[in-house]
Design a protein around this motif. Structure first.
Motif, mmCIF file in Angstrom:
data_model
loop_
_atom_site.group_PDB
_atom_site.id
_atom_site.type_symbol
_atom_site.label_atom_id
_atom_site.label_comp_id
_atom_site.label_asym_id
_atom_site.label_seq_id
_atom_site.Cartn_x
_atom_site.Cartn_y
_atom_site.Cartn_z
ATOM 1 N N PHE A 93 -14.457 -4.168 9.751
ATOM 2 C CA PHE A 93 -15.347 -4.075 8.589
ATOM 3 C C PHE A 93 -16.811 -4.194 9.020
ATOM 4 O O PHE A 93 -17.676 -3.415 8.593
ATOM 5 N N PHE A 97 -19.677 -1.376 8.728
ATOM 6 C CA PHE A 97 -20.930 -1.601 8.011
ATOM 7 C C PHE A 97 -22.132 -1.228 8.873
ATOM 8 O O PHE A 97 -23.059 -0.545 8.425
ATOM 9 N N TRP A 100 -22.468 2.419 9.187
ATOM 10 C CA TRP A 100 -22.972 2.973 7.929
ATOM 11 C C TRP A 100 -24.462 2.699 7.779
ATOM 12 O O TRP A 100 -25.243 3.570 7.415
ATOM 13 N N ASN A 105 -25.763 6.103 6.540
ATOM 14 C CA ASN A 105 -26.610 5.989 5.351
ATOM 15 C C ASN A 105 -28.034 6.434 5.652
ATOM 16 O O ASN A 105 -28.675 7.109 4.841
ATOM 17 N N TYR A 219 -32.310 3.521 5.538
ATOM 18 C CA TYR A 219 -32.798 4.091 4.276
ATOM 19 C C TYR A 219 -33.625 5.350 4.503
ATOM 20 O O TYR A 219 -34.654 5.557 3.879
ATOM 21 N N CYS B 31 -16.141 0.740 -0.093
ATOM 22 C CA CYS B 31 -17.106 0.097 0.806
ATOM 23 C C CYS B 31 -18.430 0.862 0.818
ATOM 24 O O CYS B 31 -19.503 0.295 0.631
ATOM 25 N N VAL B 35 -19.853 -1.702 -1.730
ATOM 26 C CA VAL B 35 -19.909 -2.945 -0.959
ATOM 27 C C VAL B 35 -21.044 -2.925 0.056
ATOM 28 O O VAL B 35 -21.861 -3.840 0.126
ATOM 29 N N PHE B 36 -21.118 -1.849 0.867
ATOM 30 C CA PHE B 36 -22.145 -1.789 1.908
ATOM 31 C C PHE B 36 -23.565 -1.800 1.343
ATOM 32 O O PHE B 36 -24.420 -2.542 1.847
ATOM 33 N N PRO B 37 -23.867 -0.995 0.299
ATOM 34 C CA PRO B 37 -25.227 -1.077 -0.256
ATOM 35 C C PRO B 37 -25.572 -2.480 -0.744
ATOM 36 O O PRO B 37 -26.700 -2.945 -0.572
#
Lengths: 319, 52
Positions: A93, A97, A100, A105, A219, B31, B35-37
């Motif tokens: 996990f 994250f 991501w 992201n 971002y 997620c 969840v991740f944000p």
């Protein structure tokens, strides 16, 4: 003498449930009792099933109230197994994250920010009868650099996008939207903008310091390549009125509380008649320990009627 | 834990594989979307501004 009724004529499919054999229970436990009883000694339906004593050296965890009856060794084994699986899951996990956050992201947000900015520029391209949002009267002539009057933007409302920033050094598709204020949620972390204008600093086109903030990583990382700027690189800021052209001059590293970089005269090298562009971002990458500051000096203003500056025609999609 | 989950999934093996894949995708989607944000906004400091 065997008869034909001794053999079953059909057999039901065997169902094994659960399909993993539990070997640590001694034989007899959990299986139906096969002995015959006389009517008198038959156990009542409510009587607890008989559990044979554990083999030598073993003991039971006997929580039949919640359906658990295992030997202590198997209980420990399975508890450790579950704990291990939980820890592995947590590790995966965290890795997901991180991937991501700094990869996926960031990349997706960058694409979206580029596209939104391009469509904003497209809107400005289409001629409208609406009056310009810019206060031309407030603009001062800039005889030394440019014969054209440089318009000054009126203070936009907070979180309103009012300009785009185009930096050819950051790649062939680099266009990001500048919104008013440096609100983290509404501007800096936002897919619609990404670059924020310090509301306390000077307006675009005004003499003094037009200061911007943007993320170095994550971002969309609008200022991710800020350290790759070379002296003299052009930075274009587009509004409905036209293009403000700046030339990059130098980089400074400061501590996060160094608000003097937002002053109209942040450095002694700047003259009081200069228009300055200051970009702030975090440093080092993925850290908030310091800030990297990029200063650029105003070169000229290109009104929209004069057409897109040649260096960025391919970037803003104007043809 | 995962072995128990595998046993609970109904159907023959190939159906179980499909169901497990669908579960993984659902978890990943939740997620990424929520969840991740939330974690990033709540726990990660990524300041790019100067100020107090």
């Amino acid at each position: 003498m065997g008869s034909r009724f001794d053999k079953p004529r059909f057999s039901l499919p065997r169902i094994e449930w659960p399909n993993r054999k539990r070997r640590s229970l001694p034989p007899g436990v959990g299986e139906p009792q096969r002995r015959t009883y006389t009517l008198r000694e038959a156990p009542s339906r409510d009587a607890a099933p008989v559990v044979p004593p554990p083999p030598k050296g073993r003991s039971y965890i006997d929580w039949r109230g919640i359906g658990i009856l295992v030997t202590t060794r198997e209980f420990i084994d399975r508890s450790l197994g579950i704990a291990g699986e939980l820890l592995t899951t947590a590790g995966v996990f965290v890795l997901l994250f991180l991937g991501w956050h700094v990869g996926f992201n960031d990349y997706i947000a960058g694409l979206i920010q580029d596209r939104k900015s391009a469509s904003l520029a497209q809107e400005w391209e289409t001629p409208t009868t609406a009056p310009l949002e810019f206060d031309r009267a407030a603009g001062t002539s800039d005889g030394a650099n440019n014969q054209t009057k440089t318009p000054v933007t009126k203070s936009p409302r907070a979180a309103d996008p009012f300009a785009t920033i185009i930096i050819p050094r950051f790649g062939p598709h680099y266009v990001r939207t500048i919104a008013e204020s440096v609100d983290v949620e509404k501007v800096l972390n936002n897919l619609a903008s990404g670059v924020g204008h310090y509301s306390g600093s000077n307006q675009l086109g005004e003499i003094g310091n037009f200061a911007l903030a943007g993320h170095r990583t994550t971002y969309g990382a609008p200022f991710g390549d800020i350290d790759r700027l070379r002296v003299g690189d052009r930075i274009y800021i587009e509004t409905k009125a036209g293009w403000y052209v700046y030339r990059f001059r130098n980089i400074e590293f400061v501590y996060p509380d160094e608000t003097t970089v937002l002053n109209p005269l942040p450095q002694t090298l700047v003259a009081a008649k200069d228009r300055l562009l200051t970009m702030t971002s975090c440093h080092p990458k993925l850290s908030a320990a310091e800030r990297i500051i990029a200063y650029s000096l105003f070169e000229s203003f290109v009104p929209r009627t004069a057409g897109t500056p040649s260096e960025i025609t391919s970037m803003v999609g104007a043809d | 834990m995962y072995a128990a989950l595998w046993r609970v999934l109904p159907g023959p093996r190939w159906v179980k594989v499909l169901e497990a894949t669908a579960l993984i995708l659902i978890v990943l989607g939740v997620c990424v979307e929520w969840v991740f944000p939330w974690i990033a906004a709540t726990f990660i400091q990524s300041e790019s501004t100067v100020g107090q």
